[in-house]
Design a protein around this motif. Structure first.
Motif, PDB file in Angstrom:
ATOM      1  N   THR A   1       0.826  -1.207   0.000  1.00 52.76           N
ATOM      2  CA  THR A   1       0.000   0.000   0.000  1.00 52.76           C
ATOM      3  C   THR A   1       0.859   1.256   0.000  1.00 52.76           C
ATOM      4  N   GLY A   2       2.025   1.161   0.648  1.00 52.86           N
ATOM      5  CA  GLY A   2       2.940   2.302   0.708  1.00 52.86           C
ATOM      6  C   GLY A   2       3.791   2.481  -0.524  1.00 52.86           C
ATOM      7  N   GLY A   3       3.561   1.662  -1.546  1.00 46.90           N
ATOM      8  CA  GLY A   3       4.259   1.873  -2.823  1.00 46.90           C
ATOM      9  C   GLY A   3       5.387   0.917  -3.118  1.00 46.90           C
ATOM     10  N   LEU A   4       5.558  -0.147  -2.320  1.00 43.51           N
ATOM     11  CA  LEU A   4       6.645  -1.088  -2.564  1.00 43.51           C
ATOM     12  C   LEU A   4       6.132  -2.351  -3.250  1.00 43.51           C
ATOM     13  N   ASN A   5       6.925  -2.877  -4.126  1.00 41.34           N
ATOM     14  CA  ASN A   5       6.672  -4.190  -4.705  1.00 41.34           C
ATOM     15  C   ASN A   5       7.452  -5.194  -3.859  1.00 41.34           C
ATOM     16  N   THR A   6       6.796  -5.802  -2.884  1.00 42.11           N
ATOM     17  CA  THR A   6       7.508  -6.645  -1.918  1.00 42.11           C
ATOM     18  C   THR A   6       8.010  -7.941  -2.527  1.00 42.11           C
ATOM     19  N   ALA A   7       7.410  -8.392  -3.615  1.00 40.41           N
ATOM     20  CA  ALA A   7       7.928  -9.592  -4.280  1.00 40.41           C
ATOM     21  C   ALA A   7       9.344  -9.353  -4.778  1.00 40.41           C
ATOM     22  N   ILE A   8       9.584  -8.157  -5.331  1.00 44.25           N
ATOM     23  CA  ILE A   8      10.926  -7.812  -5.804  1.00 44.25           C
ATOM     24  C   ILE A   8      11.866  -7.663  -4.618  1.00 44.25           C
ATOM     25  N   GLY A   9      11.427  -6.945  -3.584  1.00 40.96           N
ATOM     26  CA  GLY A   9      12.273  -6.758  -2.410  1.00 40.96           C
ATOM     27  C   GLY A   9      12.657  -8.074  -1.767  1.00 40.96           C
ATOM     28  N   MET A  10      11.687  -8.989  -1.620  1.00 36.70           N
ATOM     29  CA  MET A  10      11.978 -10.284  -1.012  1.00 36.70           C
ATOM     30  C   MET A  10      12.932 -11.107  -1.877  1.00 36.70           C
ATOM     31  N   LYS A  11      12.807 -10.979  -3.189  1.00 41.50           N
ATOM     32  CA  LYS A  11      13.698 -11.721  -4.073  1.00 41.50           C
ATOM     33  C   LYS A  11      15.151 -11.312  -3.832  1.00 41.50           C
TER      34      LYS A  11
ATOM     35  N   CYS B   1      16.357 -10.224  -1.211  1.00 40.25           N
ATOM     36  CA  CYS B   1      16.740 -10.531   0.175  1.00 40.25           C
ATOM     37  C   CYS B   1      16.617 -12.028   0.453  1.00 40.25           C
ATOM     38  N   MET B   2      16.784 -12.849  -0.584  1.00 34.38           N
ATOM     39  CA  MET B   2      16.814 -14.311  -0.453  1.00 34.38           C
ATOM     40  C   MET B   2      15.523 -14.870   0.126  1.00 34.38           C
ATOM     41  N   ASN B   3      14.403 -14.148  -0.057  1.00 35.08           N
ATOM     42  CA  ASN B   3      13.102 -14.562   0.490  1.00 35.08           C
ATOM     43  C   ASN B   3      13.141 -14.720   2.012  1.00 35.08           C
ATOM     44  N   ASP B   4      13.990 -13.939   2.641  1.00 33.68           N
ATOM     45  CA  ASP B   4      14.157 -13.953   4.100  1.00 33.68           C
ATOM     46  C   ASP B   4      13.507 -12.685   4.656  1.00 33.68           C
ATOM     47  N   ILE B   5      12.391 -12.834   5.372  1.00 38.00           N
ATOM     48  CA  ILE B   5      11.647 -11.675   5.840  1.00 38.00           C
ATOM     49  C   ILE B   5      12.470 -10.808   6.782  1.00 38.00           C
ATOM     50  N   ASP B   6      13.290 -11.443   7.653  1.00 39.06           N
ATOM     51  CA  ASP B   6      14.112 -10.670   8.587  1.00 39.06           C
ATOM     52  C   ASP B   6      15.186  -9.868   7.855  1.00 39.06           C
ATOM     53  N   PHE B   7      15.769 -10.483   6.830  1.00 38.11           N
ATOM     54  CA  PHE B   7      16.757  -9.775   6.007  1.00 38.11           C
ATOM     55  C   PHE B   7      16.099  -8.586   5.311  1.00 38.11           C
ATOM     56  N   TYR B   8      14.881  -8.792   4.810  1.00 39.53           N
ATOM     57  CA  TYR B   8      14.151  -7.714   4.140  1.00 39.53           C
ATOM     58  C   TYR B   8      13.907  -6.556   5.107  1.00 39.53           C
ATOM     59  N   VAL B   9      13.526  -6.878   6.342  1.00 37.11           N
ATOM     60  CA  VAL B   9      13.296  -5.834   7.342  1.00 37.11           C
ATOM     61  C   VAL B   9      14.592  -5.066   7.604  1.00 37.11           C
ATOM     62  N   GLU B  10      15.723  -5.782   7.680  1.00 34.32           N
ATOM     63  CA  GLU B  10      17.014  -5.113   7.879  1.00 34.32           C
ATOM     64  C   GLU B  10      17.309  -4.131   6.752  1.00 34.32           C
ATOM     65  N   MET B  11      17.046  -4.555   5.506  1.00 39.81           N
ATOM     66  CA  MET B  11      17.319  -3.683   4.359  1.00 39.81           C
ATOM     67  C   MET B  11      16.385  -2.471   4.351  1.00 39.81           C
ATOM     68  N   LEU B  12      15.142  -2.666   4.785  1.00 40.36           N
ATOM     69  CA  LEU B  12      14.216  -1.538   4.895  1.00 40.36           C
ATOM     70  C   LEU B  12      14.706  -0.548   5.954  1.00 40.36           C
ATOM     71  N   ASP B  13      15.162  -1.077   7.100  1.00 41.93           N
ATOM     72  CA  ASP B  13      15.705  -0.212   8.156  1.00 41.93           C
ATOM     73  C   ASP B  13      16.910   0.579   7.650  1.00 41.93           C
TER      74      ASP B  13
ATOM     75  N   LEU C   1      20.837   5.949  -4.849  1.00 41.45           N
ATOM     76  CA  LEU C   1      19.422   5.875  -4.491  1.00 41.45           C
ATOM     77  C   LEU C   1      18.676   4.955  -5.452  1.00 41.45           C
ATOM     78  N   LYS C   2      19.006   5.018  -6.725  1.00 37.91           N
ATOM     79  CA  LYS C   2      18.374   4.154  -7.724  1.00 37.91           C
ATOM     80  C   LYS C   2      18.544   2.688  -7.360  1.00 37.91           C
ATOM     81  N   SER C   3      19.768   2.308  -7.024  1.00 37.64           N
ATOM     82  CA  SER C   3      20.058   0.914  -6.686  1.00 37.64           C
ATOM     83  C   SER C   3      19.383   0.494  -5.385  1.00 37.64           C
ATOM     84  N   ALA C   4      19.496   1.329  -4.352  1.00 36.41           N
ATOM     85  CA  ALA C   4      18.903   0.992  -3.053  1.00 36.41           C
ATOM     86  C   ALA C   4      17.383   0.873  -3.154  1.00 36.41           C
ATOM     87  N   SER C   5      16.764   1.746  -3.946  1.00 38.08           N
ATOM     88  CA  SER C   5      15.308   1.703  -4.101  1.00 38.08           C
ATOM     89  C   SER C   5      14.868   0.419  -4.778  1.00 38.08           C
ATOM     90  N   ARG C   6      15.615   0.026  -5.801  1.00 31.81           N
ATOM     91  CA  ARG C   6      15.266  -1.204  -6.499  1.00 31.81           C
ATOM     92  C   ARG C   6      15.408  -2.414  -5.571  1.00 31.81           C
TER      93      ARG C   6
END
Length: 483
Positions: free
Chosen positions: A369-379, A381-393, A425-430
């Protein structure tokens, strides 16, 4: 002890991602923030591989690599370039500068690990071979079988590196070699000649080492310039192999496996029996594997379709005798086992795979809802939810610093510093799945490259507002997830 990697990037989120992925697979990792820091580091440290970002503040990746190559104590450390750029010119320039390979950001974990491992193992084999050559004696030369095994190991490692450039052709060279040897056996070749054609098949695509990944892995059709570049791989392969005097025939398959029996092939337009016999065998095997394995533009073809295509090609594309042998081999393969074996994988959606409960599902939904494609983000981050949270932080923590850099560099009209910041920023956003933000950042990066200050002034504030909006959405989502 695991392999040792030094990762150099001025973006903390990229360092964190690379560190997490490599460490997870048993690598020892040192993270460095600049080219200058790397040059000091290698005075006292010799990692197995260096992963070097192209675009950094201070000296960039090209200049850093140039300085590494000038120093005897570090010139042989293999370097893999990292960048969010996707153009063939950048990749070609990187390889010509002396890089061993090229990895795109954000990192796909499996690709990053494969490239790093192949680079290290290939370098170690090369070094082992150099030591072996330097210490050769008459007694070692007599150990012919031992040397043959060593050569085969090196060839197979090189073959794996070639196939790894194309994610759709894993195992292609090995299969072509096997099919070629079987055709040669049925054609009455001696055992020695069969082994020679097997080695030629393994290395028939060696010239693709010189072709940019962006062209090899392109899903859409190639334009004429790209096709012309692809067509250079036979001659590049020939030049690589022609000076191996112990196996003078090795270069034959590399140069002429794209010649056609009717004379309409390349690179030399040879016709009929003008084409070396071994190359005519490899041409049939190569075409068969191309149809019986996945490509970016097609799936595995039905066996009946392949049979009809080879029949159509007799006397035009293929030597009729070798085509007939291939057709006989196919007819005996009743269960169609002679093809790329595709492993069964889970097909659940990335989100469902990461879900450990309703809380996680809700968290990902809020991020969407906030504008992220979480499927891409999880990919990434090795489909690791905790790793994804770390990268978001990490993304959130870097936001203010990025905004300050963008604002200050624009005020000072320092377009190079602005370009580096917006590139990061381009790379980090992707990496986190902020696709629109990444796309907008790229547009501003291109504008900075072209000196288009008007475009930057018109769109910079929108970019910053968009960044702040993404950060707000992440903060709201993660605060609820961590409760």
């Amino acid at each position: 002890m695991g392999y040792w990697a030094a990762v150099v990037d001025d973006d903390a989120s990229n360092l964190k991602a690379a560190d997490r992925i490599l460490s997870f697979h048993g690598y020892n990792v040192d993270c460095l923030g600049s080219g200058e820091e790397l040059l000091e580091y290698v005075k006292d440290n010799t990692p197995d591989v260096i992963l070097l970002d192209l675009h950094m503040e201070g000296i960039d990746g090209f200049e850093t690599l140039l300085r590494l190559k000038k120093e005897k104590y570090c010139r042989d450390i293999p370097v893999i370039f990292l960048t969010a750029d996707s153009d063939a010119d950048t990749e070609t320039r990187a390889l010509l500068a002396g890089a061993m390979d090229f990895v795109a950001k954000p990192f796909v974990p499996s690709v990053l690990i494969m490239r790093v491992r192949n680079t290290i193992e290939l370098m170690r084999l090369q070094n082992d071979l150099k030591k072996e050559v330097r210490s050769m004696t008459k007694e070692i030369i007599r150990e012919h079988k031992k040397n043959e095994r060593l050569s085969l190991q090196i060839v197979k490692t090189l073959t794996g590196t070639i196939d790894a450039k194309d994610r759709y052709t894993k195992g292609h060279s090995s299969r072509v070699a096997e099919y070629s040897r079987e055709i040669a056996r049925r054609a009455g070749y001696s055992e020695r000649a069969q082994e020679e054609i097997y080695m030629m098949g393994l290395l028939h695509d060696v010239g693709k080492i010189g072709i940019p990944d962006t062209i090899i892995n392109k899903k859409s059709g190639l334009d004429q310039d790209e096709y012309n570049i692809i067509k250079t791989h036979p001659t590049v392969g020939f030049e690589i192999l022609r000076n191996i005097t112990e196996m003078p025939k090795l270069a034959i398959g590399a140069r002429w496996h794209h010649e056609r029996y009717d004379g309409r092939g390349y690179p030399d337009g040879l016709k009929g029996k003008e084409i070396p016999e071994e190359a005519r065998i490899i041409a049939v095997a190569d075409a068969y594997d191309a149809m019986s394995s996945r490509r970016s533009y097609h799936d595995v073809f039905a066996q009946t379709y392949i049979v009809e295509e080879i029949k159509k090609g007799k006397g035009t594309q293929f030597d009729p005798d070798f085509a007939d042998i291939m057709l006989t081999v196919i007819s005996e393969d009743k269960k169609y086992t002679m093809r790329e074996q595709i492993s069964e994988e889970k097909t659940e959606d990335v989100k469902e795979e990461a879900v450990a409960g309703e809380n996680v599902f809700g968290f990902l939904a809020m991020l969407e809802t906030g504008g992220l494609n979480t499927a891409i983000g999880m990919k990434y981050c090795m489909n690791d939810i905790d790793f994804y949270v770390e990268m978001l932080d990490e993304f959130v923590q870097m936001a203010d610093e990025r905004i300050d850099k963008l604002t200050l560099s624009l005020e000072n009209r320092d377009l190079e510093k602005y370009r580096i910041t917006v590139h990061s920023l381009k790379s980090a956003s992707r990496t986190i799945g902020a696709e629109k933000l990444s796309k907008d950042a790229k547009a501003l990066e291109d504008a900075a490259k072209n000196g288009d200050i008007g475009f930057i002034l018109s769109h910079n504030d929108d970019l910053i507002d968009e960044l702040k909006s993404i950060v707000s959405g992440i903060l709201m989502s993660t605060s609820m997830y961590k409760q």
